[in-house]
Design a protein around this motif. Sequence first.
Motif, PDB file in Angstrom:
ATOM      1  N   PHE A 293      38.988  46.969  49.681  1.00 55.44           N
ATOM      2  CA  PHE A 293      39.087  45.681  50.343  1.00 55.44           C
ATOM      3  C   PHE A 293      40.032  44.787  49.553  1.00 55.44           C
ATOM      4  CE2 PHE A 293      35.110  47.516  51.595  1.00 55.44           C
ATOM      5  CZ  PHE A 293      35.006  47.211  52.943  1.00 55.44           C
ATOM      6  N   ILE A 294      40.910  44.090  50.255  1.00 54.29           N
ATOM      7  CA  ILE A 294      41.866  43.188  49.612  1.00 54.29           C
ATOM      8  C   ILE A 294      41.456  41.755  49.917  1.00 54.29           C
ATOM      9  CG2 ILE A 294      44.272  42.486  49.449  1.00 54.29           C
ATOM     10  CD1 ILE A 294      45.044  45.298  50.405  1.00 54.29           C
ATOM     11  N   GLY A 295      41.086  41.008  48.877  1.00 55.94           N
ATOM     12  CA  GLY A 295      40.667  39.623  49.048  1.00 55.94           C
ATOM     13  C   GLY A 295      39.163  39.473  48.962  1.00 55.94           C
ATOM     14  N   ALA A 296      38.699  38.603  48.068  1.00 56.52           N
ATOM     15  CA  ALA A 296      37.263  38.460  47.813  1.00 56.52           C
ATOM     16  C   ALA A 296      36.602  37.354  48.625  1.00 56.52           C
ATOM     17  CB  ALA A 296      37.024  38.197  46.321  1.00 56.52           C
ATOM     18  N   ARG A 297      37.390  36.405  49.137  1.00 55.47           N
ATOM     19  CA  ARG A 297      36.792  35.199  49.712  1.00 55.47           C
ATOM     20  C   ARG A 297      35.874  35.509  50.898  1.00 55.47           C
ATOM     21  NH1 ARG A 297      37.997  31.286  53.558  1.00 55.47           N
ATOM     22  NH2 ARG A 297      39.875  32.394  54.215  1.00 55.47           N
TER      23      ARG A 297
ATOM     24  N   SER B  29      43.461  38.392  43.427  1.00 61.14           N
ATOM     25  CA  SER B  29      44.427  37.815  42.490  1.00 61.14           C
ATOM     26  C   SER B  29      43.848  36.653  41.682  1.00 61.14           C
ATOM     27  CB  SER B  29      45.673  37.348  43.239  1.00 61.14           C
ATOM     28  OG  SER B  29      45.348  36.375  44.206  1.00 61.14           O
ATOM     29  N   ASN B  30      42.708  36.119  42.147  1.00 60.02           N
ATOM     30  CA  ASN B  30      42.082  34.985  41.456  1.00 60.02           C
ATOM     31  C   ASN B  30      40.872  35.481  40.657  1.00 60.02           C
ATOM     32  OD1 ASN B  30      40.890  32.623  40.607  1.00 60.02           O
ATOM     33  ND2 ASN B  30      40.454  31.844  42.665  1.00 60.02           N
ATOM     34  N   LYS B  31      40.994  35.453  39.333  1.00 57.68           N
ATOM     35  CA  LYS B  31      39.911  35.970  38.496  1.00 57.68           C
ATOM     36  C   LYS B  31      38.640  35.137  38.590  1.00 57.68           C
ATOM     37  CE  LYS B  31      41.349  33.512  34.286  1.00 57.68           C
ATOM     38  NZ  LYS B  31      41.787  33.665  32.879  1.00 57.68           N
ATOM     39  N   ASN B  32      38.751  33.904  39.094  1.00 56.87           N
ATOM     40  CA  ASN B  32      37.576  33.035  39.240  1.00 56.87           C
ATOM     41  C   ASN B  32      37.015  33.052  40.654  1.00 56.87           C
ATOM     42  OD1 ASN B  32      37.731  32.052  36.515  1.00 56.87           O
ATOM     43  ND2 ASN B  32      39.451  30.765  37.142  1.00 56.87           N
TER      44      ASN B  32
ATOM     45  N   LYS C 188      33.218  48.003  42.388  1.00 57.53           N
ATOM     46  CA  LYS C 188      34.260  47.935  41.375  1.00 57.53           C
ATOM     47  C   LYS C 188      35.300  46.931  41.859  1.00 57.53           C
ATOM     48  CE  LYS C 188      35.852  51.924  40.050  1.00 57.53           C
ATOM     49  NZ  LYS C 188      36.647  53.190  40.061  1.00 57.53           N
ATOM     50  N   TYR C 189      35.824  46.133  40.931  1.00 55.98           N
ATOM     51  CA  TYR C 189      36.899  45.223  41.347  1.00 55.98           C
ATOM     52  C   TYR C 189      38.015  45.205  40.321  1.00 55.98           C
ATOM     53  CZ  TYR C 189      35.089  41.560  38.174  1.00 55.98           C
ATOM     54  OH  TYR C 189      34.699  40.840  37.066  1.00 55.98           O
ATOM     55  N   TYR C 190      39.215  44.859  40.820  1.00 59.00           N
ATOM     56  CA  TYR C 190      40.409  44.753  39.994  1.00 59.00           C
ATOM     57  C   TYR C 190      41.040  43.380  40.220  1.00 59.00           C
ATOM     58  CZ  TYR C 190      40.329  49.915  39.814  1.00 59.00           C
ATOM     59  OH  TYR C 190      39.986  51.222  39.639  1.00 59.00           O
TER      60      TYR C 190
ATOM     61  N   ASP D 176      51.670  45.481  46.016  1.00 63.17           N
ATOM     62  CA  ASP D 176      52.062  46.656  45.225  1.00 63.17           C
ATOM     63  C   ASP D 176      50.887  47.239  44.454  1.00 63.17           C
ATOM     64  OD1 ASP D 176      54.623  46.457  46.132  1.00 63.17           O
ATOM     65  OD2 ASP D 176      55.421  45.492  44.337  1.00 63.17           O
ATOM     66  N   GLN D 177      50.158  46.376  43.745  1.00 66.91           N
ATOM     67  CA  GLN D 177      49.027  46.877  42.953  1.00 66.91           C
ATOM     68  C   GLN D 177      47.863  47.352  43.819  1.00 66.91           C
ATOM     69  OE1 GLN D 177      49.339  43.364  40.054  1.00 66.91           O
ATOM     70  NE2 GLN D 177      48.485  44.965  38.748  1.00 66.91           N
ATOM     71  N   PRO D 178      47.469  46.613  44.876  1.00 67.44           N
ATOM     72  CA  PRO D 178      46.421  47.160  45.752  1.00 67.44           C
ATOM     73  C   PRO D 178      46.784  48.516  46.337  1.00 67.44           C
ATOM     74  CG  PRO D 178      46.674  44.816  46.156  1.00 67.44           C
ATOM     75  CD  PRO D 178      47.777  45.208  45.219  1.00 67.44           C
ATOM     76  N   ALA D 179      48.057  48.723  46.695  1.00 70.23           N
ATOM     77  CA  ALA D 179      48.469  50.021  47.233  1.00 70.23           C
ATOM     78  C   ALA D 179      48.288  51.122  46.190  1.00 70.23           C
ATOM     79  CB  ALA D 179      49.921  49.958  47.696  1.00 70.23           C
TER      80      ALA D 179
END
Length: 387
Positions: free
Chosen positions: A9-13, A34-37, A46-48, A55-58
């Motif tokens: 999944f891309i995006g935590a909000r 992209s937002n560590k907070n 697991k999250y990154y 590029d990085q999510p791919a």
Amino acid sequence: MCDFMKILFIGARLFDDIAYYLKSKDIECILTESNKNSSNLDLADKYYIVDRGMDQPAKIAISNNVCAVIPLIGLDIPLMDVAIMKKKLEEEYNIPVIASNEYVINLTSNKSLTKEFFNNIDIATPNYAVLETNDISNLNLKYPMVLKQNHGQGGKDIKIAINGNDLNEYFDNFSNALAEEFIEGSEISIEVLCWNGEYLPLVPAYKGETNLNGVHPLYKVKSAPCEIDGLDNNLVKELAIKIAKNLGAEGTIDIDFIYSSSNNKLYAIEVNARPSGTRYLSAAGTGINPLVKLVDMAYGDFDIKSIHSTLKNYYSLEIPIGEYKGSLGNEPIKKFEKNSWVVHGPEKYRRITVSGENKQKAFEIANNLLKYNNAYLSEDLHLDFKD
């Protein structure tokens, strides 16, 4: 079905909208943000934390051998990057990305192209012109008119001009404008689920009346289904399918209309190829969580006929309340059952969405909740705060 159940999944909000479902299905979920907070990170297996862009999510999708990728992105700006990633992952790695392609994003992210598209498929849209100067003397446009930029969302850079001074002020800040006929009427949104050439419109949501003050829909009480004299909700659904089908959209899209009662006409305004701002109303009115259905698409369990058989016909309300003082209900599980409710949104910008078996029950639930904020919702969807 996938051989293994692992989804990126891309995006935590928006992730808390579906975390409960993933656990119930025993799906391993990897999250990039992209937002560590950001909130909701700990809900994933697991999250990154990654740089902005795809590029990085791919690379993470490939290295983790995921079954599919689901972008949970509510902003327009990253959508083209998502579409480019989609092409690469699907063509080179056979990893489906549950989102629309480059053609759809290019068209829907440009308001002029969207209006040309509506005209090409014979769907009414307000008269418009692209202005390079503030001279409208040779154009078939009258005041009031809506001034927009070709790119943007959420009411940004929009002005309703009622005279030449307003137009001049707009051009003090911008070198061009998309000028659109102002339609007096009812604002409507409908979300459409799109996958493998099948399209399911959910429920038409009423977002209030247009007005010359340009009040943003976020600050209005909204409801579903629409109850507008002269409007057939089935027509809204039919046009939504036509738009989605001609676009070839995938995942979920949101289509905005305005209905003019004075000439009994439904005008298409724009298409948002991302999770809808009215997704809570859709879920509360139908019992179908649109983001959950993205998960079903990802692992091959999306079937429109079976979804039709489970669609509910509830009455839903969404009420802006600011800082809500009552209980947060079934937080953090954003799931609707009959006669239920959810509080959502940032802490000082809360909204309550209610699902009632009928309109009377929905208003009863809403007003029981609103008493904590010393407020009351009237039958005309007007929110009153008591002294």
